[in-house]
Structure formats: C-alpha cells, structure tokens
Design a protein around this motif. Structure first.
Motif, PDB file in Angstrom:
ATOM      1  N   CYS A   1       0.854  -1.185   0.000  1.00 41.08           N
ATOM      2  CA  CYS A   1       0.000   0.000   0.000  1.00 41.08           C
ATOM      3  C   CYS A   1       0.895   1.241   0.000  1.00 41.08           C
ATOM      4  O   CYS A   1       2.110   1.153   0.166  1.00 41.08           O
ATOM      5  CB  CYS A   1      -0.932   0.003   1.218  1.00 41.08           C
ATOM      6  SG  CYS A   1      -0.127   0.334   2.781  1.00 41.08           S
TER       7      CYS A   1
ATOM      8  N   THR B   1      -6.447  10.222   2.764  1.00 37.93           N
ATOM      9  CA  THR B   1      -7.121   8.927   2.735  1.00 37.93           C
ATOM     10  C   THR B   1      -8.617   9.075   2.481  1.00 37.93           C
ATOM     11  O   THR B   1      -9.224  10.081   2.860  1.00 37.93           O
ATOM     12  CB  THR B   1      -6.894   8.148   4.044  1.00 37.93           C
ATOM     13  OG1 THR B   1      -7.389   6.820   3.882  1.00 37.93           O
ATOM     14  CG2 THR B   1      -7.588   8.814   5.219  1.00 37.93           C
ATOM     15  N   ARG B   2      -9.180   8.064   1.862  1.00 37.73           N
ATOM     16  CA  ARG B   2     -10.630   8.010   1.670  1.00 37.73           C
ATOM     17  C   ARG B   2     -11.248   6.966   2.594  1.00 37.73           C
ATOM     18  O   ARG B   2     -12.462   6.809   2.619  1.00 37.73           O
ATOM     19  CB  ARG B   2     -10.959   7.677   0.216  1.00 37.73           C
ATOM     20  CG  ARG B   2     -10.612   8.806  -0.727  1.00 37.73           C
ATOM     21  CD  ARG B   2     -11.101   8.500  -2.108  1.00 37.73           C
ATOM     22  NE  ARG B   2     -10.732   9.566  -3.017  1.00 37.73           N
ATOM     23  CZ  ARG B   2     -11.168   9.648  -4.254  1.00 37.73           C
ATOM     24  NH1 ARG B   2     -11.965   8.727  -4.734  1.00 37.73           N
ATOM     25  NH2 ARG B   2     -10.792  10.637  -5.017  1.00 37.73           N
ATOM     26  N   SER B   3     -10.416   6.275   3.343  1.00 41.23           N
ATOM     27  CA  SER B   3     -10.878   5.233   4.255  1.00 41.23           C
ATOM     28  C   SER B   3     -11.537   5.866   5.483  1.00 41.23           C
ATOM     29  O   SER B   3     -10.911   6.648   6.196  1.00 41.23           O
ATOM     30  CB  SER B   3      -9.694   4.372   4.697  1.00 41.23           C
ATOM     31  OG  SER B   3     -10.032   3.595   5.819  1.00 41.23           O
ATOM     32  N   THR B   4     -12.782   5.490   5.739  1.00 39.50           N
ATOM     33  CA  THR B   4     -13.485   6.063   6.888  1.00 39.50           C
ATOM     34  C   THR B   4     -12.848   5.616   8.204  1.00 39.50           C
ATOM     35  O   THR B   4     -12.797   6.404   9.155  1.00 39.50           O
ATOM     36  CB  THR B   4     -14.978   5.678   6.877  1.00 39.50           C
ATOM     37  OG1 THR B   4     -15.093   4.263   6.820  1.00 39.50           O
ATOM     38  CG2 THR B   4     -15.693   6.304   5.709  1.00 39.50           C
ATOM     39  N   GLN B   5     -12.334   4.371   8.255  1.00 37.20           N
ATOM     40  CA  GLN B   5     -11.710   3.902   9.493  1.00 37.20           C
ATOM     41  C   GLN B   5     -10.449   4.701   9.811  1.00 37.20           C
ATOM     42  O   GLN B   5     -10.202   5.055  10.966  1.00 37.20           O
ATOM     43  CB  GLN B   5     -11.344   2.412   9.417  1.00 37.20           C
ATOM     44  CG  GLN B   5     -12.536   1.496   9.286  1.00 37.20           C
ATOM     45  CD  GLN B   5     -12.773   1.081   7.843  1.00 37.20           C
ATOM     46  OE1 GLN B   5     -12.519   1.831   6.902  1.00 37.20           O
ATOM     47  NE2 GLN B   5     -13.267  -0.131   7.670  1.00 37.20           N
TER      48      GLN B   5
ATOM     49  N   LYS C   1      -9.793   7.762   8.693  1.00 37.87           N
ATOM     50  CA  LYS C   1     -10.229   9.122   9.028  1.00 37.87           C
ATOM     51  C   LYS C   1     -10.663   9.190  10.490  1.00 37.87           C
ATOM     52  O   LYS C   1     -10.327  10.149  11.195  1.00 37.87           O
ATOM     53  CB  LYS C   1     -11.380   9.567   8.119  1.00 37.87           C
ATOM     54  CG  LYS C   1     -10.951   9.941   6.730  1.00 37.87           C
ATOM     55  CD  LYS C   1     -12.145  10.375   5.915  1.00 37.87           C
ATOM     56  CE  LYS C   1     -11.746  10.694   4.495  1.00 37.87           C
ATOM     57  NZ  LYS C   1     -12.896  11.105   3.679  1.00 37.87           N
TER      58      LYS C   1
ATOM     59  N   VAL D   1      -6.927  -2.328   8.358  1.00 36.40           N
ATOM     60  CA  VAL D   1      -7.581  -1.651   7.230  1.00 36.40           C
ATOM     61  C   VAL D   1      -6.826  -1.922   5.933  1.00 36.40           C
ATOM     62  O   VAL D   1      -7.435  -2.188   4.893  1.00 36.40           O
ATOM     63  CB  VAL D   1      -7.693  -0.136   7.501  1.00 36.40           C
ATOM     64  CG1 VAL D   1      -8.137   0.617   6.264  1.00 36.40           C
ATOM     65  CG2 VAL D   1      -8.653   0.126   8.651  1.00 36.40           C
ATOM     66  N   LYS D   2      -5.516  -1.860   5.981  1.00 34.17           N
ATOM     67  CA  LYS D   2      -4.695  -2.036   4.782  1.00 34.17           C
ATOM     68  C   LYS D   2      -4.334  -3.503   4.505  1.00 34.17           C
ATOM     69  O   LYS D   2      -3.621  -3.789   3.544  1.00 34.17           O
ATOM     70  CB  LYS D   2      -3.402  -1.213   4.894  1.00 34.17           C
ATOM     71  CG  LYS D   2      -3.644   0.282   5.030  1.00 34.17           C
ATOM     72  CD  LYS D   2      -4.230   0.834   3.761  1.00 34.17           C
ATOM     73  CE  LYS D   2      -4.363   2.343   3.839  1.00 34.17           C
ATOM     74  NZ  LYS D   2      -4.887   2.898   2.609  1.00 34.17           N
TER      75      LYS D   2
END
Length: 152
Positions: free
Chosen positions: A34, A60-64, A66, A100-101
C-alpha cells in the motif's frame, strides 16, 4: 531501495481526485504494497518520511483511518498522548492501519516500527503545539507565585 511513487495534491484537482486512486490501485497490485508501506520502505528516515506519511493519511478516503486520525487529533489536542498511554495509543493506531490495509505484521515488521515512529512524531508534535499554545494564552498573574518566580 526504490523511491516511492507518491501522488500529491500539487498534481491538479481533477487529476488528483480521480486518477490518484487508480494509480494507487495499480501500484498496490504490482508491488503488493500500500502507499504507506511504499513510503515507509522507500523514503529516508526522518522528516521526509514523516511528512509523506502525514500527507498520505490526510488524503485517505478510508473512513476507518479518518476516524483514527480524528481520535489521535483529539488525544493530542487534549494532551493525553503521554507516558504508558502513548504506547497503547501507538499500538492501537498501528493495529488499525494493519487491519484496514490488510498488512501482515509478521511479514512487515519494519513497517510496523517505521509507521509507529511516524505516528509518534506526528501526534507528539501536534500535542506539543497545543501545549505551547496553552502557555501562550496564559495571562501573567502577579498574584501567582509561579508566575512571579519566572520573572526573576
């Protein structure tokens, strides 16, 4: 060692918003890493790596992730990023990113260490600026012995 390919906001709004995710997806598929891993493995230790990680997290676009950043910001702004609490916070932040990743911590132990140091520096600095700002806002009080002691 390879130089990480990082797409940043200086590339232009439309390109940045729509093409960056495609390039990141392509790089993830071809390298198996990543963006955060490419930064931690490819960028030299210190300020360049920390700034690149901070920029990547900010975009980042990841809600977690953020939510994690909001949580870390709250902890630093309220000056709770200290002592034993700091170790637990760092462990939780790194664990969240690993989940997440989808990064295997056994395979990528260097990432765990490098990313943890970046998180420590980013939010440690944020807390330091909050503490300095509190001191700056504190008005001098001649009735306060501690204030009087500092003028001597």
């Amino acid at each position: 060692m390879f130089k990480p390919f990082i797409i940043n906001s200086s590339c232009g709004g439309y390109f940045f918003y729509y093409v960056r995710p495609i390039i990141k997806w392509f790089l993830r598929k071809t390298t198996g890493l990543c963006e955060l891993q490419r930064i931690c493995y490819g960028e030299i230790s210190g300020t360049p790596r920390i700034k690149a990680v901070e920029q990547s997290l900010a975009m980042t676009r990841s809600t977690q992730i953020k939510q994690l950043m909001e949580h870390l910001n709250d902890i630093a702004d309220n000056k709770r990023f200290t002592g034993a609490n700091e170790r637990e916070i760092l462990r939780g932040a790194v664990s969240t990113v690993l989940l997440v990743k989808k990064i295997n911590p056994r395979t990528h132990s260097q990432f765990v260490t490098s990313f943890g140091k970046c998180v420590e520096q980013i939010w440690g600095y944020r807390q330091l600026t909050a503490e300095v700002e509190d001191l700056r806002r504190t008005a001098f009080d001649s009735d306060n012995f501690e204030h009087e002691k500092k003028t001597v």
